[in-house]
Design an enzyme around this catalytic site. Structure first.
Site, PDB file in Angstrom:
ATOM      1  N   ASP A 206       0.832  -1.205   0.000  1.00  0.00           N
ATOM      2  CA  ASP A 206       0.000   0.000   0.000  1.00  0.00           C
ATOM      3  C   ASP A 206       0.871   1.263   0.000  1.00  0.00           C
ATOM      4  O   ASP A 206       1.864   1.332   0.728  1.00  0.00           O
ATOM      5  CB  ASP A 206      -0.891  -0.044   1.252  1.00  0.00           C
ATOM      6  CG  ASP A 206      -1.984   0.998   1.221  1.00  0.00           C
ATOM      7  OD1 ASP A 206      -2.809   0.956   0.292  1.00  0.00           O
ATOM      8  OD2 ASP A 206      -2.018   1.855   2.129  1.00  0.00           O
ATOM      9  N   GLU A 270       2.053  -0.380  -4.789  1.00  0.00           N
ATOM     10  CA  GLU A 270       1.062   0.618  -5.201  1.00  0.00           C
ATOM     11  C   GLU A 270       1.830   1.938  -5.318  1.00  0.00           C
ATOM     12  O   GLU A 270       1.801   2.789  -4.441  1.00  0.00           O
ATOM     13  CB  GLU A 270      -0.082   0.743  -4.181  1.00  0.00           C
ATOM     14  CG  GLU A 270      -1.220   1.588  -4.743  1.00  0.00           C
ATOM     15  CD  GLU A 270      -1.943   2.457  -3.723  1.00  0.00           C
ATOM     16  OE1 GLU A 270      -2.918   3.101  -4.101  1.00  0.00           O
ATOM     17  OE2 GLU A 270      -1.527   2.508  -2.544  1.00  0.00           O
TER      18      GLU A 270
HETATM   19  C1  NOJ Z   1      -4.410   2.960  -1.004  1.00  0.00           C
HETATM   20  C2  NOJ Z   1      -5.507   1.961  -0.838  1.00  0.00           C
HETATM   21  O1  NOJ Z   1      -5.670   1.263  -2.048  1.00  0.00           O
HETATM   22  C3  NOJ Z   1      -6.733   2.732  -0.420  1.00  0.00           C
HETATM   23  O2  NOJ Z   1      -7.893   1.946  -0.472  1.00  0.00           O
HETATM   24  C4  NOJ Z   1      -6.478   3.286   0.950  1.00  0.00           C
HETATM   25  O3  NOJ Z   1      -7.562   4.096   1.324  1.00  0.00           O
HETATM   26  C5  NOJ Z   1      -5.192   4.120   0.995  1.00  0.00           C
HETATM   27  N1  NOJ Z   1      -4.110   3.502   0.287  1.00  0.00           N
HETATM   28  C6  NOJ Z   1      -4.730   4.309   2.404  1.00  0.00           C
HETATM   29  O4  NOJ Z   1      -4.266   3.092   2.924  1.00  0.00           O
END
Ligand code: NOJ
Ligand code: CA
Length: 535
Positions: A206, A270
């Site tokens: 993440d 990500e």
């Molecule tokens: C990215 C995640 O995909 C999302 O769903 C989340 O709200 C934020 N990061 C914070 O963790």
């Protein structure tokens, strides 16, 4: 054309990944919430479809301020989703079908209810105080610097007990960890090993680009009209709260750990950055992330020329040996059938043909195989605080609704009569059972395309060459003999084909030309795609 022959790389290079939002896949105990046994129960679907690995959004213990992305225990399963034994059973059942299980790791922040933060905020001398990012108020009593949260508003909240602000790049319930602290680094290495030892095949990481912040907490500079639109909305360039050079040390260390396992564990970032050089930096010298998500691709319009330019620029930017990863949808954005395709199934199939034939690893989002559009979730059914805050502009819940397995009561998702945690969409229009029974469905199209990917090494070859694209027509060669023809526009065009000899249509997005012979040129109407095998 040159065909590069490279030795097979790690397993994810040839794999097709499939993202599951666990609360929305299958509910086995009738509480309206999807759970781990509900995923295990649907492995037959995934095996039949032909995917190689699933990535499951967070399954760890969470108070659900941000639905799993606020973690209160990194080494246990949230009770609403099941138990560690359920996870072990899922990994074993998936392995029996040659399916890998990738989990989601949230290293940037914890839940404010995590015992580390509960301790940290108790006093300035607490054992875990320095596990988080604390700073004194500015002279006027306001936040320590100008950073804004990705979800809007200041990235700092004053904690009255100890008189300092803590940093949260997301919700106030998601305090950022302090990655300058070696104890935090050690703890996450332990967490990686905990799951890798259980047979978990890797992690989607993440906000991977954000984990380390500027040590001096300097103000971000203001944006101008040349900056990315998301940054312009926030009014600042994320120079000091994201993509800091020191973040690379973390991933180099994690890659060393991942490489100690057989098969090697996947680190899939990500990497929510706009600049392709920055994206490329996360691959390091084949010693950081194995795959880094490409958000410029996701946020492009569905038009041949900008998309083609973006794919070419990505290829040029990535270091030698780095392998791209592509996705059309995820749990944070509107689904591609709505966002890219205006609900038009002809366009959806073009998008799927593109996704599953580009050079790189494709990631399907659950429901993509049906061409599933967003569900209209009204305000009073929203559960995501971000969707509530930006209602009418940005609705994440619309892309998180339960998988439609059938048109029956409960949709094959939950017990008949039970209200699911988020509402069902149009079950009659999109469901697995009906599409399985229909040879012409999008589900069967996706499955046939995945089978062709397995059958023809050319479709995951290292080479991809433009084959004479023009206007709305995007044509590329994959490997020696595969040709993808996409007409992403209106009207009928005649396209000269490359290569001397005749060929054969392996797959037509409309399915009426499958098996047809083609020779010097093809006529193709708008929003149609062909996968052609050249002789
Ligand atoms: C990215 C995640 O995909 C999302 O769903 C989340 O709200 C934020 N990061 C914070 O963790
Ligand atoms: Ca359940």
């Amino acid at each position: 054309m040159t065909v590069e022959v490279t030795p097979r790389g790690p397993w994810w290079r040839d794999a097709v990944l499939y993202q599951i939002y666990p609360r929305s896949y299958g509910d086995t105990n009738g509480d309206g919430i999807g759970d781990l046994p509900g995923i295990t129960a649907r492995l037959d679907h995934l095996e039949w479809l032909g995917i190689d690995a699933i990535w499951i959004s967070p399954i760890t213990v969470s108070p659900n301020a941000d639905w799993g992305y606020d973690v209160a225990d990194y080494c246990d399963v949230d009770p609403a989703l099941g138990t560690l034994a359920d996870l072990d059973a899922l990994v074993a059942a998936a392995a029996a079908r040659d399916i890998e299980v990738v989990l989601d790791l949230v290293p940037n922040h914890t839940s404010s209810q995590h015992p580390w933060f509960v301790d940290a905020r108790a006093s300035r001398d607490a054992a875990h105080r320095d596990w988080y990012v604390w700073a004194d108020p500015a002279p006027d009593g306001g936040p320590p610097n100008n950073w804004v949260s990705s979800f809007g508003g200041p990235a700092w909240t004053l904690d009255p007990t100890t008189g300092q602000y803590y940093l949260h790049n997301f919700l106030p319930e998601q305090p950022d960890l302090n990655w300058w602290n070696d104890a935090v680094r050690d703890e996450f290495e332990r967490i990686l090993r905990f799951w890798f030892d259980r047979g978990v095949a890797g992690f989607r990481i993440d906000v991977a680009h954000m984990v380390v912040k500027d040590r001096e907490l300097r103000d971000n500079p203001p944006t101008d009209e040349n900056d990315d639109w998301i940054d312009q909305i926030r009014g600042q360039r994320p120079v000091y709260n994201a993509s800091r050079p020191e973040v690379h040390d973390v991933y180099r260390q994690w890659r060393t750990i991942a490489r100690r396992y057989e098969p090697e564990r996947l680190l899939l970032g990500e990497t929510h950055v706009q600049n392709l050089a920055t994206l490329a930096s996360f691959y390091g010298h084949d010693d950081e992330l194995g795959l880094a998500f490409n958000f410029p691709f996701l946020f492009s319009s569905f038009e041949a020329s900008p998309l083609r330019a973006l794919v070419d620029a990505t290829t040029a930017a990535l270091p030698h040996g780095a392998w791209p990863v592509w996705t059309l949808s995820n749990h944070d954005v509107s689904r591609a059938p709505t966002r890219w395709c205006e609900g038009d199934i002809a366009r959806v199939r073009c998008a799927l043909l593109l996704l599953l034939t580009l050079r790189g690893t494709p990631v399907l989002y659950y429901g993509d195989e049906l061409g599933l559009p967003d569900t209209d979730v009204p305000f009073d059914r929203l559960v995501d605080p971000v969707s509530m805050r930006y209602y009418g502009v940005h609705n994440r819940d619309a892309a998180r609704t339960p998988m439609p397995w059938s048109a029956d009561a409960g949709a094959g998702f939950t017990t008949a009569g039970v209200e699911p945690w988020l509402p069902f969409g149009d079950l009659a229009a999109y469901n697995v059972t009906d599409q399985r029974a229909d040879a012409g469905s999008t589900l069967q199209f996706t499955r046939d395309l995945l089978a062709l990917r397995r059958e023809h090494d050319d479709l995951h070859a290292d080479s991809s060459d433009d084959a004479g694209s023009f206007d709305d027509v995007w044509m590329y060669r994959r490997g020696e003999r595969m040709l993808v023809v996409l007409h992403l526009g209106e009207g009928r065009v005649s396209i000269p084909l490359p290569g001397p000899g005749p060929g054969r249509v392996l797959l037509d997005t409309q399915r009426t030309r499958d098996g047809d012979a083609v020779s010097q040129s093809v006529e193709i109407e708008g929003w149609r795609g062909l996968l052609v095998a050249l002789d």
